[in-house]
Design a protein around this motif. Structure first.
Motif, PDB file in Angstrom:
ATOM      1  N   ALA A  84       0.856  -1.351   0.040  1.00  0.00           N
ATOM      2  CA  ALA A  84       0.055  -0.027  -0.106  1.00  0.00           C
ATOM      3  C   ALA A  84       0.984   1.109  -0.040  1.00  0.00           C
ATOM      4  O   ALA A  84       0.526   2.153  -0.702  1.00  0.00           O
ATOM      5  CB  ALA A  84      -0.929  -0.091   0.951  1.00  0.00           C
TER       6      ALA A  84
ATOM      7  N   GLU B  56       0.575   3.227  -3.325  1.00  0.00           N
ATOM      8  CA  GLU B  56      -0.505   4.450  -3.319  1.00  0.00           C
ATOM      9  C   GLU B  56       0.307   5.728  -2.938  1.00  0.00           C
ATOM     10  O   GLU B  56      -0.507   6.862  -2.803  1.00  0.00           O
ATOM     11  CB  GLU B  56      -1.578   3.969  -2.106  1.00  0.00           C
TER      12      GLU B  56
ATOM     13  N   ARG C 115       0.918   7.252  -0.290  1.00  0.00           N
ATOM     14  CA  ARG C 115       0.376   8.248   1.050  1.00  0.00           C
ATOM     15  C   ARG C 115       1.348   8.366   2.131  1.00  0.00           C
ATOM     16  O   ARG C 115       2.462   7.509   2.000  1.00  0.00           O
ATOM     17  CB  ARG C 115      -0.820   7.873   1.693  1.00  0.00           C
TER      18      ARG C 115
ATOM     19  N   THR D  84      -1.359   5.116   5.665  1.00  0.00           N
ATOM     20  CA  THR D  84      -1.050   3.750   4.908  1.00  0.00           C
ATOM     21  C   THR D  84      -1.284   2.726   6.211  1.00  0.00           C
ATOM     22  O   THR D  84      -1.928   1.589   5.887  1.00  0.00           O
ATOM     23  CB  THR D  84       0.336   3.675   4.455  1.00  0.00           C
TER      24      THR D  84
ATOM     25  N   ARG E 149      -7.930  -5.626  -2.529  1.00  0.00           N
ATOM     26  CA  ARG E 149      -8.395  -4.431  -3.144  1.00  0.00           C
ATOM     27  C   ARG E 149      -9.500  -4.638  -3.987  1.00  0.00           C
ATOM     28  O   ARG E 149     -10.656  -3.878  -4.220  1.00  0.00           O
ATOM     29  CB  ARG E 149      -7.352  -3.553  -3.942  1.00  0.00           C
TER      30      ARG E 149
END
Length: 147
Positions: free
Chosen positions: A22, A26, A28, A33, A120
Motif C-alpha cells: 500500500a 498508493e 501516501r 497507509t 482491493r
C-alpha cells in the motif's frame, strides 16, 4: 504470557501485512497507509493468516531443498581438516544462503503483493475500475484513436 505475546504479534502482523504494498503503490504517508492496511484487512484475518502461513511453509521447504544438499556436501568437505576446505565450506554455505534468501524473499514479496491486489478487488472493486480504465480511450494518442 508468552503465548499471548506471540498471538498478539501474529495478529498485528497479519493486520498490518499489507502496509508495504500500500505504501509503495498508493504513495501516501505512513500513518495513512497504516490505517488503510488496517481497514483493508478487516474481516479477512483468517484467510490472510492461512495464506501467510502456507507461504511461510512453502518458503521453509524450498529453502531447505536448496540449502540442505549444499550443507551435506560441505560437511563432507570439512572433514578433511584443511584450511582451504573450511574456507570453501563457509563460502559455499554463504552462497547457498544468499541464493535461498533471494528466492524466498521474491516469493514472499509476490505473495504479499498479490494479497494486496486481491483484497482491493474484493473490498473496492479494483478489477472493475481497471477494466473501465482499460476500456477508455487513451489521452494524448494520435487523433484520440485507440488500438
Amino acid at each position: 504470557m508468552i503465548l499471548v505475546l506471540i498471538a498478539g504479534a501474529v495478529w498485528f502482523g497479519v493486520r498490518l501485512g499489507l502496509v508495504a504494498p500500500a505504501l509503495a503503490l498508493e504513495g501516501r504517508g505512513l500513518g495513512t497507509t497504516l490505517a488503510r492496511a488496517w481497514r483493508l484487512t478487516r474481516g479477512s484475518f483468517w484467510r490472510l493468516f492461512g495464506i501467510y502461513l502456507l507461504a511461510s511453509i512453502i518458503v521453509n521447504v524450498a529453502s531447505s531443498i536448496i540449502t540442505y544438499p549444499i550443507q551435506l556436501g560441505s560437511g563432507f568437505l570439512s572433514t578433511s581438516g584443511t584450511g582451504a576446505a573450511t574456507l570453501g565450506t563457509v563460502l559455499t554455505l554463504v552462497l547457498a544462503t544468499v541464493i535461498s534468501t533471494a528466492i524466498t524473499t521474491i516469493f514472499l514479496s509476490s505473495v504479499v503483493a498479490i494479497l494486496y491486489i486481491d483484497v482491493r478487488m474484493r473490498r473496492e472493486g479494483l478489477d472493475v475500475q481497471l477494466a473501465t480504465a482499460a476500456a477508455q480511450p487513451q489521452a494524448g494518442g494520435p487523433s484520440g484513436t485507440t488500438r
